[in-house]
Design an enzyme around this catalytic site. Structure first.
Site, PDB file in Angstrom:
ATOM      1  CG  ASP A   9       6.668  -1.577 -10.818  1.00  0.00           C
ATOM      2  OD1 ASP A   9       7.760  -2.181 -10.870  1.00  0.00           O
ATOM      3  OD2 ASP A   9       6.252  -1.022  -9.781  1.00  0.00           O
ATOM      4  CG  ASP A  12       3.727   9.818  -9.622  1.00  0.00           C
ATOM      5  OD1 ASP A  12       4.846   9.295  -9.547  1.00  0.00           O
ATOM      6  OD2 ASP A  12       2.842   9.651  -8.773  1.00  0.00           O
ATOM      7  CB  ALA A  62      -0.907   0.002   1.224  1.00  0.00           C
ATOM      8  CG  ASN A  72       2.741  -1.264  -8.875  1.00  0.00           C
ATOM      9  OD1 ASN A  72       1.625  -1.119  -8.390  1.00  0.00           O
ATOM     10  ND2 ASN A  72       3.807  -0.619  -8.415  1.00  0.00           N
ATOM     11  CE  LYS A 104      10.807  -1.839  -7.207  1.00  0.00           C
ATOM     12  NZ  LYS A 104      10.456  -0.763  -8.146  1.00  0.00           N
ATOM     13  CB  THR A 114      14.510   0.963 -18.152  1.00  0.00           C
ATOM     14  OG1 THR A 114      14.749   0.839 -16.747  1.00  0.00           O
ATOM     15  CG2 THR A 114      13.712  -0.248 -18.626  1.00  0.00           C
TER      16      THR A 114
END
Length: 294
Positions: free
Chosen positions: A241, A235, A11, A42, A39, A209
């Site tokens: 993820d 954001d 959470a 998501n 993770k 990435t």
């Protein structure tokens, strides 16, 4: 096909702050209600929203946050038969996001410490396994060994950076890292932290990435380099993820790596345009629309 995501459910309490705190600094900000994240969760939600047949395996507490996390998975169409309730409280994170969308995250693992490879009862040979590092490394190593024996495709997002047995790393099909994670493992291996060097050292596929610069992947078939999509960033929480979950879903559907990476890159960019983690995971229609404009 079958996509099994083994990992964390957490959470998130997100604080909007004018700038990220420096050591010893208190910054006043605004926070709303807790949001679903972690993770593992998501990535499972990202995969399901892109049409993947995603099964999430992990642990939550018998508390309000556990109920929130389970509900978020179900709402996205994720199979939660492998999501176990334990006595320890659910994982919880404090997320600070500044005016430019950059973030700092502190995590209490909570119930995720109880996650076990034994919760994955069967691994079909055609399955794709996706793992991260917010659960015990030994559990990931055990699942990798079982997955390799079963003939499944295995992907690990080494986030957050943490040690894993070298034999487990070398048994992967693809290791996914961001630049800081790549630098970390490169240091441990005595190698530069770039995809080509890590591929040579480990003998497996490696994807790094690189934020707004895109992504580089190196496999036995060569080098793939894709640019990032230009978007208005709100954001960046959850962007990595989204990338991992959509990549796994696309590979599980039989797409070649380059095509899967294109979908993943679009998903990662789209996740930056919305606040939060799990709630920001894009749909297949949103991904298709962005790719059609590129």
């Amino acid at each position: 096909m079958t996509l099994i995501v083994f990992g964390s459910a957490i959470a998130d309490l997100v604080f909007r702050v004018p700038h990220l705190p420096r050591p010893g600094e208190t910054v006043l900000g605004e926070a709303g209600a807790a949001l679903p994240g972690g993770k593992g969760l998501n990535q499972a939600i990202a995969a399901a929203r892109d049409g993947g047949d995603a099964r999430f395996v992990g642990c939550v507490g018998r508390d309000a946050h556990g109920a929130l996390l389970r509900a978020a998975a179900l709402a996205a169409g994720v199979d939660v038969v492998g999501l176990r309730e334990v006595e320890e409280g659910s994982g919880f994170a404090c997320v600070c996001v500044d005016a430019e969308g950059r973030n700092q995250i502190a995590v209490s693992a909570g119930a995720n410490r109880r996650a076990s490879a034994a919760q994955v009862e069967r691994i079909p040979p055609e399955a794709t396994l996706l793992m991260q590092m917010e659960v015990p490394p030994a559990a990931n190593a055990a699942l990798i060994a079982r997955g390799r024996a079963a003939g499944a495709r295995m992907l690990l997002n080494l986030a957050p950076a943490a040690a894993l047995a070298p034999d487990a790393l070398r048994a992967l099909d693809l290791l996914i890292l961001n630049e800081s994670e790549a630098a970390w493992i490169g240091g441990r291996l005595g190698q530069p932290g770039d995809a080509r060097s890590l591929h040579a050292a480990l003998g497996i596929g490696v994807a790094v990435t690189e934020g707004e610069r895109g992504v580089t992947a190196v496999t036995g078939e060569g080098v793939l380099r894709l640019p990032a999509h230009r978007v208005a960033v709100v954001d960046t929480v959850g962007a990595g993820d989204a990338w991992c979950g959509v990549l796994a879903a696309a590979l599980d559907r039989g797409l070649p790596l380059e095509a899967a990476m294109r979908r993943a890159s679009a998903a990662g960019s789209l996740a930056c345009t919305k606040p939060g983690a799990a709630p920001a995971m894009p749909t297949a229609a949103e991904i298709d629309a962005l790719l059609s404009r590129s």
